[in-house]
Design an enzyme around this catalytic site. Sequence first.
Site, PDB file in Angstrom:
ATOM      1  N   GLY A   1     -14.565 -23.176  28.579  1.00 43.65           N
ATOM      2  CA  GLY A   1     -13.581 -24.134  29.057  1.00 43.65           C
ATOM      3  C   GLY A   1     -13.563 -25.364  28.169  1.00 43.65           C
ATOM      4  O   GLY A   1     -14.155 -25.370  27.082  1.00 43.65           O
TER       5      GLY A   1
ATOM      6  N   ASP B   1      -9.287 -29.620  41.014  1.00 41.72           N
ATOM      7  CA  ASP B   1      -8.880 -28.764  39.895  1.00 41.72           C
ATOM      8  C   ASP B   1      -8.700 -27.316  40.364  1.00 41.72           C
ATOM      9  O   ASP B   1      -9.197 -26.376  39.737  1.00 41.72           O
ATOM     10  CB  ASP B   1      -9.918 -28.840  38.771  1.00 41.72           C
ATOM     11  CG  ASP B   1      -9.410 -28.231  37.464  1.00 41.72           C
ATOM     12  OD1 ASP B   1      -8.175 -28.060  37.327  1.00 41.72           O
ATOM     13  OD2 ASP B   1     -10.245 -27.923  36.589  1.00 41.72           O
TER      14      ASP B   1
ATOM     15  N   GLY C   1     -17.317 -16.845  29.167  1.00 43.55           N
ATOM     16  CA  GLY C   1     -16.082 -17.622  29.127  1.00 43.55           C
ATOM     17  C   GLY C   1     -16.336 -19.027  28.621  1.00 43.55           C
ATOM     18  O   GLY C   1     -17.484 -19.466  28.496  1.00 43.55           O
TER      19      GLY C   1
END
Length: 203
Positions: free
Chosen positions: A18, A131, A16
């Site tokens: 970000g 977050d 992944g």
Amino acid sequence: MIGRQVSHYHIIRILGSGAMGVVYEAQDTRLPRSVALKLLKPGRLEDPGAALRFKREAQLASSLNHRNICTILDVDEGDGLPFIAMELLDGMSLKSRLAAGILLFEEIVPIAMQIVDALEVAHGHGIMHRDISPGNIFLCRSGQAKLLDFGLAKKVIGDGEGSDGLTTALGGGGSIHYAAPEQLRQKGTVDYRCDFFALGSVL
């Protein structure tokens, strides 16, 4: 990066990406285990602010040991690339799960309780996550929920400002759809309640 070795970790595939970093599956060549290896994006390597935030994430996350917080295994640098090695989780993010359809109430409650447990430990160590979002909550196949990504976390330390659980709002980054209003204003004070506001928004 696929096929490359960073320190004693052989990178296998991307998991992944970000805003700040990329996470890969990697094989630890010293120990018989697979890990999730987080590296700063190439364009961020020369950014002092990004490097500082990456280091802070590693320091804060590694200070927490809880079944519902992703475990940090190693923090180092190889070939000029700072990295964080974490436990490799089997499952999917809450964000991915929600894309597949709504969750039943009886599925939501255990997830919420586990993330609250994780936040209780983080807050007990003087750390605000700041977050909380579906992308930062991971659902393991075992049924365990894990809190990820302490890149925006803030340590409340010392006397005076922050000694009562308050800290100056830093702003920048984060998931705008889940952030508390006082966090978005980027002024005044933000305390631990911002995490519970965000978790409430997620729920």
